[in-house]
Scaffold this motif. Structure first.
Motif, PDB file in Angstrom:
ATOM      1  N   PRO A 131      19.888  -0.324   7.425  1.00  0.00           N
ATOM      2  CA  PRO A 131      19.808   0.423   8.681  1.00  0.00           C
ATOM      3  C   PRO A 131      18.663  -0.123   9.541  1.00  0.00           C
ATOM      4  O   PRO A 131      17.663  -0.619   9.024  1.00  0.00           O
ATOM      5  CB  PRO A 131      19.526   1.855   8.219  1.00  0.00           C
ATOM      6  N   ASP A 132      18.833  -0.036  10.845  1.00  0.00           N
ATOM      7  CA  ASP A 132      17.866  -0.588  11.799  1.00  0.00           C
ATOM      8  C   ASP A 132      16.899   0.512  12.239  1.00  0.00           C
ATOM      9  O   ASP A 132      17.238   1.342  13.082  1.00  0.00           O
ATOM     10  CB  ASP A 132      18.614  -1.157  13.001  1.00  0.00           C
ATOM     11  N   PRO A 133      15.676   0.529  11.711  1.00  0.00           N
ATOM     12  CA  PRO A 133      14.750   1.622  12.045  1.00  0.00           C
ATOM     13  C   PRO A 133      14.208   1.542  13.465  1.00  0.00           C
ATOM     14  O   PRO A 133      13.615   2.505  13.950  1.00  0.00           O
ATOM     15  CB  PRO A 133      13.626   1.439  11.010  1.00  0.00           C
ATOM     16  N   TRP A 134      14.394   0.414  14.125  1.00  0.00           N
ATOM     17  CA  TRP A 134      13.890   0.242  15.492  1.00  0.00           C
ATOM     18  C   TRP A 134      14.918   0.624  16.553  1.00  0.00           C
ATOM     19  O   TRP A 134      14.622   0.588  17.728  1.00  0.00           O
ATOM     20  CB  TRP A 134      13.428  -1.209  15.698  1.00  0.00           C
ATOM     21  N   ASN A 135      16.124   0.940  16.098  1.00  0.00           N
ATOM     22  CA  ASN A 135      17.193   1.272  17.042  1.00  0.00           C
ATOM     23  C   ASN A 135      17.997   2.482  16.577  1.00  0.00           C
ATOM     24  O   ASN A 135      19.205   2.416  16.356  1.00  0.00           O
ATOM     25  CB  ASN A 135      18.120   0.065  17.235  1.00  0.00           C
ATOM     26  N   THR A 145       6.745   1.815   5.273  1.00  0.00           N
ATOM     27  CA  THR A 145       7.386   2.726   6.211  1.00  0.00           C
ATOM     28  C   THR A 145       7.775   4.018   5.494  1.00  0.00           C
ATOM     29  O   THR A 145       8.213   3.994   4.345  1.00  0.00           O
ATOM     30  CB  THR A 145       8.643   2.072   6.802  1.00  0.00           C
ATOM     31  N   GLY A 146       7.613   5.136   6.184  1.00  0.00           N
ATOM     32  CA  GLY A 146       8.010   6.419   5.623  1.00  0.00           C
ATOM     33  C   GLY A 146       6.928   7.123   4.837  1.00  0.00           C
ATOM     34  O   GLY A 146       7.151   8.227   4.322  1.00  0.00           O
ATOM     35  N   GLN A 147       5.745   6.507   4.728  1.00  0.00           N
ATOM     36  CA  GLN A 147       4.620   7.118   4.023  1.00  0.00           C
ATOM     37  C   GLN A 147       3.523   7.485   5.022  1.00  0.00           C
ATOM     38  O   GLN A 147       3.400   6.844   6.079  1.00  0.00           O
ATOM     39  CB  GLN A 147       4.073   6.160   2.968  1.00  0.00           C
ATOM     40  N   PRO A 148       2.690   8.477   4.703  1.00  0.00           N
ATOM     41  CA  PRO A 148       1.633   8.889   5.634  1.00  0.00           C
ATOM     42  C   PRO A 148       0.384   8.016   5.549  1.00  0.00           C
ATOM     43  O   PRO A 148      -0.692   8.437   5.960  1.00  0.00           O
ATOM     44  CB  PRO A 148       1.336  10.323   5.176  1.00  0.00           C
ATOM     45  N   PHE A 149       0.521   6.829   5.003  1.00  0.00           N
ATOM     46  CA  PHE A 149      -0.601   5.907   4.841  1.00  0.00           C
ATOM     47  C   PHE A 149      -0.067   4.481   4.907  1.00  0.00           C
ATOM     48  O   PHE A 149       1.137   4.247   4.846  1.00  0.00           O
ATOM     49  CB  PHE A 149      -1.294   6.133   3.491  1.00  0.00           C
ATOM     50  N   TYR A 150      -0.951   3.522   5.060  1.00  0.00           N
ATOM     51  CA  TYR A 150      -0.553   2.122   4.918  1.00  0.00           C
ATOM     52  C   TYR A 150      -1.229   1.562   3.675  1.00  0.00           C
ATOM     53  O   TYR A 150      -2.281   2.040   3.244  1.00  0.00           O
ATOM     54  CB  TYR A 150      -0.891   1.317   6.173  1.00  0.00           C
ATOM     55  N   ASP A 151      -0.629   0.554   3.077  1.00  0.00           N
ATOM     56  CA  ASP A 151      -1.118  -0.014   1.825  1.00  0.00           C
ATOM     57  C   ASP A 151      -1.298  -1.520   2.005  1.00  0.00           C
ATOM     58  O   ASP A 151      -0.331  -2.275   2.021  1.00  0.00           O
ATOM     59  CB  ASP A 151      -0.115   0.272   0.704  1.00  0.00           C
ATOM     60  N   PRO A 152      -2.542  -1.991   2.128  1.00  0.00           N
ATOM     61  CA  PRO A 152      -2.798  -3.410   2.385  1.00  0.00           C
ATOM     62  C   PRO A 152      -2.957  -4.265   1.130  1.00  0.00           C
ATOM     63  O   PRO A 152      -3.335  -5.435   1.217  1.00  0.00           O
ATOM     64  CB  PRO A 152      -4.115  -3.365   3.171  1.00  0.00           C
TER      65      PRO A 152
END
Length: 360
Positions: free
Chosen positions: A85-89, A204-211
């Motif tokens: 699925p295209d999350p940007w559209n 994507t879909g999480q309340p944080f980013y993981d570097p």
């Protein structure tokens, strides 16, 4: 393959071949024949979890599994197994649900197959064939993701698959989706690393980013196929490794999870002996690569996907009415590389001799 063990694709192939031979004697309807053979394949596949311990007992230390198909939510409109699925559209909700299904699927597989601890969680995601939007058709320039979008999706799929695997077995190892040996791959790998380390947008879909790259994969992988310019392919491998070092991942293991020659580009003749020996020598020099996996045991013979794909394989297919599982020069080169130039090649011909002598 010299001493086949139960629990591998060889087991499934043998079961289907035996079923085909039995059904062919009494069933003239082609569709019913094919249905019976396919059903037997699934039946044998269902038994493989019970067979895997045999591999461990036989001395197999590491079993690697790869998947590159996506299960979408039941109400998503496309059933193309390699579209996302295209999350940007307008498909953000479907996209996140697909990621969570990916996580659940890997958790379930790890639980079902505890003997397997290495999981390559995708395949050549830089390629349109293996990752595209719903509606894409082979050869089309429509319904494609951009490289930055592909990098985000690849990172997301890796992160969610890794979390699913670790939830069942913290010792399981996630292998990065192996990219091909195309010219764009070093740039794609750098885009993935920059997405993880700098973009602040994944998972994507999480309340944080993981570097942290280790939360996405613990082994880096790619596919240095020896196309017409072997040196160029090996040089690109070195470029990818330099990118890993740039992002602090120089100590991470590297596996070449697919590699080899297609006889559509390199004829099966004596010249292959020198070509393959050179290829193996150069691969061995890449000290950063811990393992490499040859693709594949046999060619496809009568499955004309395309000439390149059909003609990979170090042995001829068992169904080939002329060569009957005979080793190609690729297999001979590999065998001599491991066992010496004067090695006895008899073990390579065990199947060919068995079937041809039986016919005589």
């Amino acid at each position: 393959v010299m001493k086949p063990k139960e629990g591998t694709i060889l087991t499934v192939a043998k079961g289907m071949a035996d079923k085909a031979a039995a059904v062919a004697k009494k069933e003239k309807d082609v569709l019913k024949f094919m249905q019976a053979v396919v059903e037997e394949g699934y039946a044998v596949l269902d038994k493989t979890p019970d067979m895997l311990p045999v591999l461990k007992e036989a001395g197999v230390e590491e079993i690697l599994v790869m998947n590159h198909q996506f299960i979408k939510p039941w109400d998503y409109y496309s059933h193309d197994s390699q579209c996302m699925p295209d999350p940007w559209n307008g498909e953000y909700e479907y996209y996140v649900r697909t990621l969570k299904i990916y996580e659940q699927a890997y958790a379930k597989m790890q639980k079902e197959f505890p003997e397997i601890t290495y999981w390559e969680v995708g395949n050549e995601f830089e390629s349109n064939q293996f990752l595209h939007k719903a509606g894409w058709k082979n050869g089309s320039t429509d319904f494609l993701f951009t490289m930055p979008e592909l990098a985000i999706i690849s990172a997301d799929l890796s992160w969610y698959a890794n979390r699913g695997l670790k939830s069942v077995n913290p010792a399981s190892v996630t292998v990065a989706p192996g990219n091909s040996s195309r010219v764009i791959v070093p740039t794609f790998v750098e885009t993935i690393y920059s997405t993880i380390s700098e973009s602040r947008c994944v998972p994507t879909g999480q309340p944080f980013y993981d570097p942290e790259p280790d939360h996405y994969f613990q082994i880096m992988a790619w596919h240095p196929y020896a196309h017409k310019d072997t040196d160029a392919v090996l040089k690109r491998s070195d470029e990818i490794y330099e990118i890993m070092k740039k992002y602090g991942d120089g100590d991470k293991k590297v596996w070449f999870t697919e590699c080899g020659f297609s006889n559509s580009e390199h004829p099966d003749d004596e010249t292959m002996l020198d070509k393959y020996t050179y290829y193996l020598d150069e691969m061995e020099k890449r000290s950063y690569a811990e393992k490499f996996f040859l693709f594949r045991i046999t060619n496809l013979w009568n499955f004309q996907d395309n000439e390149l794909e059909t003609n990979y394989g170090i042995m001829y297919a068992q169904m080939d009415p002329v060569n009957r599982g005979k080793p190609k020069y690729q297999a001979i080169a590999i065998y001599k590389w491991f066992y010496g130039k004067d090695a006895d090649l008899t073990p390579l011909y065990w199947y060919y001799n068995k079937v041809t002598q039986g016919e005589n």
